[in-house]
Design a protein around this motif. Sequence first.
Motif, PDB file in Angstrom:
ATOM      1  N   UNK A 132       0.871  -1.122   0.203  1.00 56.86           N
ATOM      2  CA  UNK A 132       0.072   0.053   0.019  1.00 56.86           C
ATOM      3  C   UNK A 132       0.859   1.261  -0.059  1.00 56.86           C
ATOM      4  N   UNK A 133       0.424   2.266  -0.616  1.00 59.44           N
ATOM      5  CA  UNK A 133       1.193   3.579  -0.545  1.00 59.44           C
ATOM      6  C   UNK A 133       1.175   4.185   0.936  1.00 59.44           C
ATOM      7  N   UNK A 134       2.191   5.112   1.128  1.00 56.85           N
ATOM      8  CA  UNK A 134       2.142   6.012   2.292  1.00 56.85           C
ATOM      9  C   UNK A 134       1.378   7.100   2.050  1.00 56.85           C
ATOM     10  N   UNK A 141      -4.639  10.083   5.486  1.00 54.57           N
ATOM     11  CA  UNK A 141      -4.947   8.871   5.577  1.00 54.57           C
ATOM     12  C   UNK A 141      -6.041   8.444   4.377  1.00 54.57           C
ATOM     13  N   UNK A 142      -5.776   7.030   4.035  1.00 53.02           N
ATOM     14  CA  UNK A 142      -6.696   6.888   2.945  1.00 53.02           C
ATOM     15  C   UNK A 142      -8.124   6.030   3.398  1.00 53.02           C
ATOM     16  N   UNK A 143      -9.128   6.053   2.751  1.00 48.04           N
ATOM     17  CA  UNK A 143     -10.507   5.520   3.211  1.00 48.04           C
ATOM     18  C   UNK A 143     -10.260   4.013   3.989  1.00 48.04           C
ATOM     19  N   UNK A 144     -10.857   3.964   4.979  1.00 48.81           N
ATOM     20  CA  UNK A 144     -10.636   2.718   5.741  1.00 48.81           C
ATOM     21  C   UNK A 144     -11.399   1.548   4.900  1.00 48.81           C
ATOM     22  N   UNK A 145     -12.119   1.885   4.317  1.00 52.90           N
ATOM     23  CA  UNK A 145     -12.998   0.702   3.516  1.00 52.90           C
ATOM     24  C   UNK A 145     -12.277   0.339   2.289  1.00 52.90           C
ATOM     25  N   UNK A 154      -3.935   4.361  -6.934  1.00 49.37           N
ATOM     26  CA  UNK A 154      -4.821   5.564  -7.971  1.00 49.37           C
ATOM     27  C   UNK A 154      -4.964   6.644  -7.045  1.00 49.37           C
ATOM     28  N   UNK A 155      -5.410   6.443  -5.727  1.00 52.01           N
ATOM     29  CA  UNK A 155      -5.873   7.757  -5.043  1.00 52.01           C
ATOM     30  C   UNK A 155      -4.447   8.549  -4.749  1.00 52.01           C
TER      31      UNK A 155
END
Length: 407
Positions: A132-134, A141-145, A154-155
């Motif tokens: 996963x990216x940092x 933070x990235x979406x928890x779901x 992509x995000x």
Amino acid sequence: MRVLLSTYGSRGDVEPLVGLAVQLQALGADVRMCAPPDEVFARLLARVGVELVPVGQPMGTMTRPSTESAAARRAAELAAQFDTIVAAAEGYDGLLATGLSHFASRSAAEKLGIPYVYATFCPFMLRSPLQAPPALLPGQSFPSDVSDNRVLWDLMSQTFNELHGKALSAHRATVGLPPVEDVYDFIFTDRPWLASDPTLSPWREHSELGVVHTGAWILPDERPLADDLLAFLDAGAPPVFVGYGSMRGVSADIARVSIEAIRAHGRRVLVGRGWADLGLIDDGADCFAVGETNHQELFRRVAAVVHHGGAGTTTTAARAGAPQVVVPQAGDQPYWAGRVADLGIGAGHDGPIPTTESLSAALETALAPETHARARSVAAAIPADGAAVAAELLLDAFGRKGQPTSA
């Protein structure tokens, strides 16, 4: 063959390039380097006879962007290094960039029509479905779901475009270059080089990104240790070294906490001042403070190394067979803390602000006999300097075979 090396970052970005420069010189290449105008970098390059082309402000005055607007301003400042890098690269056969130099260096190479390579010293920012990216900004933070790594990357790419796309494309327009559609791909290219030790940071191949894993670039350090430092080392059992390198924003009482935690184990303490200018907390004979010194030699003589987790410090300690405690502050440092723990050569502290108790617990692991034995075993398995490998590959890419490795 004329090669321009370009970086904008801390010592962890500059020193590996100096190691590469030495190997390129040994192969007959003419090398110059664009780097921040910090005095420590000027001395480092003068030591090996490499010309320094100063770019930007001294790195010792820079702070990490904490907001999106600050990140956008940083991108514009870094892109403004373009003119200096273009002038430095005139008549050269290729350009290799690291650190934050990518904003200007790739555009410069594109403008001049010369081969370009981007190298990184840690795989944590390399796009892979296997990791996963940092987060790019503090608190982000990235979406928890979302658990699909491809979606998360992509995000990450969208975040790069939002933070840097406008400023980068605006600058390129002023020098007659097209806008950048994907900032992440622009920075890392489709074939980045990974200059990290494969034992400490293995790269698992996949079909989405072609990575050239050269091994870590090491600048051999033959400087003798100072007489007063040698006297301290010889006066008792090996001390524990604690230093945070180029980290200036460490907690205010980190020197006190570190010294108390090390003393709790009955160990002597060697404090590396670093950019935070850490010092002693009393005049106890069991403590000594040191400035700029030869870590390659020093780490062979210490019981353990407590540090921030920069790629260079982690690699130097691992090559010396010294157990480590990594107290990560930012960037790639949590990655290195995890690798030290996973390899069994030390401990990774949970978070950037240690207490006497939490650091003492981490030292319990690092100072254990089995950790010392494991650190020695891993040191013996680390291969030779990857800078020699990279130098050969780079000359092939820039002229001996006539094809750029990445563009």
